[in-house]
Design a protein around this motif. Sequence first.
Motif: not given
Length: 362
Positions: A255-277
């Motif tokens: 984990x990196x301070x200021x990395x906003x991992x939660x938001x980026x995990x959300x975006x990764x799931x978004x792209x996985x979902x969009x690509x599958x759709x």
Amino acid sequence: MKRYLVTLVLLVMPVVAQQRQNFTINVGTPEGQLLQNIGQEADEAKKVAMMQEFLDKYPMHEGAGWVCVQLQAVYLNQKNYDKALDAGMKVMDSSPDAIDVGLNTIKAAEGKEDTGAVRKAAVKTAQIARKLEAVKPADDDAKAMIEHDKEVGNYAEYALYAATLRAKDPKEVVEIGAALEEANPKSQYLWLATPNYVRALGGKGCATASKLAAADSKNAEAFLVAADCGWRGSRADAVVSNGTRALEALNSRPKVEGGNEGGKIGMANFYIGIGNSMQMKYGPANRALRAALPAIKGDSAIYANALFNLGLANYSMGKAIGDRGQIREGLKYFEESAGITSNVQQQASRNATLIKQEIGAK
């Protein structure tokens, strides 16, 4: 190996080191006599004058780094950034392991707000750090030195990342981003700098994101950019694969301070979902997009697209098995998407109207 250490507090990683003199002074030479006098002088003003004289006359001497670290410490304390920077630049290129000269030089450049000097000093310092870290420690003192080197190297990389945040000209952001890539292509701070860096590159951003991703499997930010490039280029496989690689990186890297991992995990799931759709794989799309929703609410355009594709996925799956409840779930998502200004707003509204007519809903 010559080492020149000075007590400094880093902005991100505190480190304390002692000044060391690991070379022999030959008092039979003018430079040796001057070094001896520097070591014995108690008056700070006289000592500073002698140290400056030594660097002006003997910048290539093996003791130049030891002198420079002490001189820079005085100048930095006085906030005399010009002189601290000048002293460091004289020594850095001639001393292959003057890592603490590099650290002081970065601090002087930051104090002076000279981005070009920060870039030059930080790249050189990070490269010195990586070289010194590779040396196998012989004892506990050497281990402590290596830890110090790592911290200084991290600070050098952080200084470049911070400079990308301060820079307002895209050309300057590109130059600093490229410098950070040169300093350490696997730096955690390059992860954080990647979005600004590739955005500043404009049309060349997608190619650079792919290059950064290929160089470092932990650069989730580069995979996210590559996934976005795939989405905008209608390449569903690239959207899914890069989104998946981003998610893997985020779940496995430190984990990196200021990395906003939660938001980026959300975006990764978004792209996985969009690509599958995009591939009409609605089951995986539904799962990934539902996982993405809580983290992407702050971006209305992304959120609207996620809702739209959730509507499409749930309607299609419900239609295929005659499940009116799931069809209504699809309707709910389409209606929510239709309420947000976006590129899919009108189509979401039309789809909602058609589904209502189909199921006889008001």
